[in-house]
Scaffold this motif. Structure first.
Motif, PDB file in Angstrom:
ATOM      1  N   ALA A  89       0.860  -1.187   0.000  1.00  0.00           N
ATOM      2  CA  ALA A  89       0.000   0.000   0.000  1.00  0.00           C
ATOM      3  C   ALA A  89       0.888   1.226   0.000  1.00  0.00           C
ATOM      4  N   LEU A  90       0.454   2.267  -0.685  1.00  0.00           N
ATOM      5  CA  LEU A  90       1.286   3.460  -0.803  1.00  0.00           C
ATOM      6  C   LEU A  90       1.539   4.127   0.542  1.00  0.00           C
ATOM      7  N   SER A  91       0.634   3.968   1.492  1.00  0.00           N
ATOM      8  CA  SER A  91       0.809   4.637   2.779  1.00  0.00           C
ATOM      9  C   SER A  91       1.825   3.941   3.673  1.00  0.00           C
ATOM     10  N   SER A  92       2.007   2.636   3.475  1.00  0.00           N
ATOM     11  CA  SER A  92       2.800   1.883   4.448  1.00  0.00           C
ATOM     12  C   SER A  92       3.819   0.942   3.848  1.00  0.00           C
ATOM     13  N   GLY A  93       3.814   0.767   2.532  1.00  0.00           N
ATOM     14  CA  GLY A  93       4.755  -0.147   1.906  1.00  0.00           C
ATOM     15  C   GLY A  93       4.268  -1.582   1.919  1.00  0.00           C
ATOM     16  N   SER A  97       5.337  -6.317   6.161  1.00  0.00           N
ATOM     17  CA  SER A  97       6.436  -5.696   6.901  1.00  0.00           C
ATOM     18  C   SER A  97       6.202  -5.762   8.409  1.00  0.00           C
ATOM     19  N   ASP A  98       7.294  -5.676   9.163  1.00  0.00           N
ATOM     20  CA  ASP A  98       7.214  -5.634  10.616  1.00  0.00           C
ATOM     21  C   ASP A  98       6.910  -4.223  11.126  1.00  0.00           C
ATOM     22  N   ASP A  99       6.873  -3.240  10.235  1.00  0.00           N
ATOM     23  CA  ASP A  99       6.593  -1.862  10.622  1.00  0.00           C
ATOM     24  C   ASP A  99       5.188  -1.740  11.206  1.00  0.00           C
ATOM     25  N   VAL A 100       4.965  -0.666  11.944  1.00  0.00           N
ATOM     26  CA  VAL A 100       3.654  -0.419  12.556  1.00  0.00           C
ATOM     27  C   VAL A 100       3.068   0.861  11.982  1.00  0.00           C
ATOM     28  N   GLU A 101       1.929   0.732  11.301  1.00  0.00           N
ATOM     29  CA  GLU A 101       1.166   1.903  10.878  1.00  0.00           C
ATOM     30  C   GLU A 101       0.066   2.126  11.907  1.00  0.00           C
ATOM     31  N   ILE A 102       0.044   3.311  12.499  1.00  0.00           N
ATOM     32  CA  ILE A 102      -0.862   3.609  13.599  1.00  0.00           C
ATOM     33  C   ILE A 102      -1.336   5.047  13.452  1.00  0.00           C
ATOM     34  N   LEU A 103      -2.534   5.347  13.936  1.00  0.00           N
ATOM     35  CA  LEU A 103      -3.006   6.721  13.896  1.00  0.00           C
ATOM     36  C   LEU A 103      -2.169   7.596  14.816  1.00  0.00           C
ATOM     37  N   ARG A 104      -1.882   8.796  14.363  1.00  0.00           N
ATOM     38  CA  ARG A 104      -1.051   9.726  15.137  1.00  0.00           C
ATOM     39  C   ARG A 104      -1.589   9.902  16.549  1.00  0.00           C
ATOM     40  N   GLU A 105      -2.907  10.129  16.662  1.00  0.00           N
ATOM     41  CA  GLU A 105      -3.479  10.396  17.977  1.00  0.00           C
ATOM     42  C   GLU A 105      -3.363   9.178  18.894  1.00  0.00           C
ATOM     43  N   ASP A 106      -3.432   7.966  18.333  1.00  0.00           N
ATOM     44  CA  ASP A 106      -3.313   6.765  19.157  1.00  0.00           C
ATOM     45  C   ASP A 106      -1.899   6.620  19.707  1.00  0.00           C
ATOM     46  N   ILE A 345      11.596  10.013  -3.600  1.00  0.00           N
ATOM     47  CA  ILE A 345      11.258   8.829  -4.386  1.00  0.00           C
ATOM     48  C   ILE A 345       9.935   9.086  -5.108  1.00  0.00           C
ATOM     49  N   ASP A 346       9.927   8.934  -6.404  1.00  0.00           N
ATOM     50  CA  ASP A 346       8.680   9.089  -7.169  1.00  0.00           C
ATOM     51  C   ASP A 346       7.937   7.771  -7.119  1.00  0.00           C
ATOM     52  N   ARG A 347       6.987   7.680  -6.203  1.00  0.00           N
ATOM     53  CA  ARG A 347       6.299   6.410  -5.990  1.00  0.00           C
ATOM     54  C   ARG A 347       5.319   6.053  -7.100  1.00  0.00           C
ATOM     55  N   GLN A 348       5.156   6.963  -8.063  1.00  0.00           N
ATOM     56  CA  GLN A 348       4.321   6.620  -9.210  1.00  0.00           C
ATOM     57  C   GLN A 348       5.124   5.946 -10.318  1.00  0.00           C
ATOM     58  N   THR A 349       6.439   6.094 -10.272  1.00  0.00           N
ATOM     59  CA  THR A 349       7.270   5.484 -11.305  1.00  0.00           C
ATOM     60  C   THR A 349       8.221   4.431 -10.755  1.00  0.00           C
ATOM     61  N   VAL A 350       8.578   4.524  -9.481  1.00  0.00           N
ATOM     62  CA  VAL A 350       9.490   3.560  -8.881  1.00  0.00           C
ATOM     63  C   VAL A 350       8.719   2.320  -8.456  1.00  0.00           C
ATOM     64  N   ASP A 351       9.250   1.165  -8.769  1.00  0.00           N
ATOM     65  CA  ASP A 351       8.621  -0.088  -8.375  1.00  0.00           C
ATOM     66  C   ASP A 351       8.443  -0.119  -6.859  1.00  0.00           C
ATOM     67  N   PRO A 352       7.264  -0.525  -6.356  1.00  0.00           N
ATOM     68  CA  PRO A 352       7.023  -0.539  -4.903  1.00  0.00           C
ATOM     69  C   PRO A 352       8.059  -1.344  -4.128  1.00  0.00           C
ATOM     70  N   GLU A 353       8.528  -2.446  -4.684  1.00  0.00           N
ATOM     71  CA  GLU A 353       9.551  -3.231  -3.998  1.00  0.00           C
ATOM     72  C   GLU A 353      10.846  -2.443  -3.861  1.00  0.00           C
ATOM     73  N   GLU A 354      11.173  -1.651  -4.883  1.00  0.00           N
ATOM     74  CA  GLU A 354      12.372  -0.824  -4.821  1.00  0.00           C
ATOM     75  C   GLU A 354      12.200   0.285  -3.782  1.00  0.00           C
ATOM     76  N   THR A 356      10.347   0.146  -1.091  1.00  0.00           N
ATOM     77  CA  THR A 356      10.451  -0.509   0.211  1.00  0.00           C
ATOM     78  C   THR A 356      11.906  -0.806   0.545  1.00  0.00           C
ATOM     79  N   ARG A 357      12.662  -1.239  -0.453  1.00  0.00           N
ATOM     80  CA  ARG A 357      14.079  -1.546  -0.223  1.00  0.00           C
ATOM     81  C   ARG A 357      14.839  -0.292   0.225  1.00  0.00           C
ATOM     82  N   ARG A 358      14.528   0.845  -0.385  1.00  0.00           N
ATOM     83  CA  ARG A 358      15.212   2.089  -0.020  1.00  0.00           C
ATOM     84  C   ARG A 358      14.879   2.501   1.417  1.00  0.00           C
ATOM     85  N   VAL A 359      13.619   2.334   1.798  1.00  0.00           N
ATOM     86  CA  VAL A 359      13.235   2.641   3.183  1.00  0.00           C
ATOM     87  C   VAL A 359      13.952   1.701   4.147  1.00  0.00           C
ATOM     88  N   ASP A 360      13.945   0.413   3.841  1.00  0.00           N
ATOM     89  CA  ASP A 360      14.587  -0.571   4.716  1.00  0.00           C
ATOM     90  C   ASP A 360      16.077  -0.298   4.873  1.00  0.00           C
TER      91      ASP A 360
END
Length: 373
Positions: A89-93, A97-106, A345-354, A356-360
Motif C-alpha cells: 500500500a502506498l501509505s505503508s509499503g 512488513s514488521d513496521d507499525v502503521e498507527i493513527l497519530r493520535e493513538d 522517491i517518485d512512488r508513481q514510477t518507482v517499483d514498490p519493492e524498490e 520498500t528496499r530504499r526505506v529498509d
C-alpha cells in the motif's frame, strides 16, 4: 535537577518528556492547543523507532492498535481502476512488513499515558525567549514568565521556538511543491481494510479504513508553488482545497462535502526543514522543528521518536548542555539526511519493492547504544 521546557505535545514533545524524566530531568510541556490534539493521519513507526517504543514498553500496545490493510487500488479521475495490489500500500509499503502503521493520535495517547505527573501548560505558547549564562527566561502568551535550564522546541514544521531562537521560517524551509489535507469520516463506503487512491497526474488523494473499518481517513492534495495562507484559519484552508481538487468523479465530490464539516481537518505543505545547527545556546530543536522530512518520506514519526530518545539520553549523561547538544546532532544528522532523501522517491514510477528496499536501507541507520566520545 535540570528543568526543561518543551514546546509542543505531539509525538516528539510527548516522547521527549518521557525520556527526559527517565534521565532524571524535570520536563514542562507547553502546548498551544487547549488539550491533546485529535485527528491526523496514519503514521509509520519503523526500524530504530520500534526499538525506542520497545524500550518504553509500548511496542505491544502499539501493535494492538496497528492499522490493518488488505491492499490498495488506484483510480483515474473518472473513477476507473488502473491497478490494485494485495501485497503493498502506498501509505505503508509492503503489507507483510514488521513496521507499525498507527493513527497519530493513538500513538501520542500511548506515550502521554506514561507521562503522569508531567506538568502540561495547555492553551498557551512561548512569546519570548531570553537566554542567560545559567538559564533561560521564557515569557508566555498567558502564563507568568518562568526560568528554565533549557528550552527544547518540538513544535513541528512551523515551529514557534525555531522562529524565536533561530529566525524566520523562510530561512530554513524547502517546499516540495505539494499540499495535503486529511480528515476523518464514518465508513459510509463500507470499505473493508482497504485503501483507494486517485490521481490525475498533479492532484489527487486517498481514502483508507482505520479503527477496524469503523472510520475513514480521507486525504486530498494538490500540487502548487508556495501558497500564502493563515496556518490557523481552518475554514480558509478548506476553501483552498476545494478550489484546487477539482475534476474528479467517483466519491471525491462527496469527500469535499464531508471536508466542509470535518472537525479534525488538518492541512499543510509538503516541505522539509534544513538547518546547519539544531541548537543555539540553551535552546535546541527536535523532530519536525529541526529537520522535517515531509510526510512523503514516511519517516517523520520515526525521526521524532528516535530524536527524542537520543537528545534526552545525551542530556542525561552530562551536565554540559552544549556537549549534549553537539553529541545529539552528531548522532542524528546522518540518520536524518538519509531519511529526508526518501521524500524524493517518485512512488508513481518507482517499483514498490524498490521503494520498500530504499526505506529498509535507512530505517535502522543509527546505533541507539552508541557511546559517543
Amino acid at each position: 535537577m535540570k528543568t526543561v521546557l518543551i514546546s509542543g505535545s505531539s509525538v516528539a514533545g510527548t516522547a521527549l518528556a518521557y525520556w527526559l524524566r527517565e534521565q532524571g530531568l524535570t520536563p514542562v510541556v507547553v502546548e498551544r492547543a487547549p488539550a491533546q490534539r485529535r485527528g491526523g493521519q496514519a503514521i509509520d513507526v519503523r526500524g530504530a523507532a520500534l526499538t525506542v517504543l520497545r524500550r518504553m514498553g509500548l511496542e505491544d500496545q502499539a501493535r494492538a492498535l496497528k492499522n490493518h490493510s488488505n491492499g490498495m487500488s488506484m483510480l483515474d479521475p473518472e473513477g476507473n481502476e488502473l491497478f490494485r495490489s494485495e501485497e503493498f500500500a502506498l501509505s505503508s509499503g509492503s503489507l507483510d512488513s514488521d513496521d507499525v502503521e498507527i493513527l497519530r493520535e493513538d500513538l501520542v495517547d500511548l506515550v502521554h499515558a506514561r507521562n503522569d505527573g508531567v506538568e502540561y501548560l495547555y492553551g498557551d505558547s512561548i512569546a519570548a525567549i531570553h537566554q542567560e549564562d545559567d538559564a533561560v527566561t521564557v515569557e508566555f502568551e498567558h502564563a507568568a514568565p518562568r526560568r528554565f535550564d533549557l528550552v527544547l522546541g518540538a513544535d513541528g514544521l512551523h515551529s514557534n521556538t525555531r522562529r524565536l531562537a533561530f529566525g524566520p521560517e523562510s530561512a530554513y524551509i524547502n517546499h516540495l511543491g505539494t499540499y495535503l489535507s486529511v480528515f476523518s469520516s464514518d465508513n459510509y463506503l463500507g470499505m473493508d481494510r482497504w485503501q483507494t487512491w486517485f490521481n490525475d497526474g498533479t492532484n489527487g488523494g486517498a481514502v483508507m479504513t482505520v479503527r477496524d473499518n469503523a472510520e475513514l481517513r480521507i486525504y486530498l492534495g494538490f500540487a502548487s508553488d508556495p501558497v500564502e495562507y493563515d496556518h490557523r484559519d481552518t475554514e480558509a484552508q478548506k476553501r483552498l482545497v476545494a478550489e484546487r481538487v477539482t475534476g474528479f468523479s467517483w466519491e471525491v465530490p462527496t469527500f469535499l462535502e464531508r471536508m466542509a464539516t470535518a472537525e479534525d481537518f488538518y492541512f499543510d505543505s509538503m516541505a522539509q526543514i534544513e538547518m546547519d545547527a539544531w541548537s543555539t545556546g540553551r535552546v535546541a530543536l527536535v523532530g519536525d522543528a529541526a529537520h522535517c522530512a515531509a510526510p512523503l518520506s514516511g519517516q517523520g514519526t520515526s525521526l521524532a521518536l528516535v530524536g527524542a530518545y537520543v537528545l534526552a539520553y545525551e542530556l542525561g549523561r552530562t551536565d554540559d548542555h552544549a556537549v549534549a547538544f553537539a553529541r545529539y546532532e552528531s548522532r542524528m544528522r546522518p540518520f536524518v539526511e538519509a531519511n529526508q532523501q526518501l521524500a524524493f522517491i517518485d512512488r508513481q514510477t518507482v517499483d514498490p519493492e524498490e521503494a520498500t528496499r530504499r526505506v529498509d536501507a535507512v530505517k535502522n541507520l543509527i546505533d541507539l547504544d552508541e557511546d559517543v566520545d
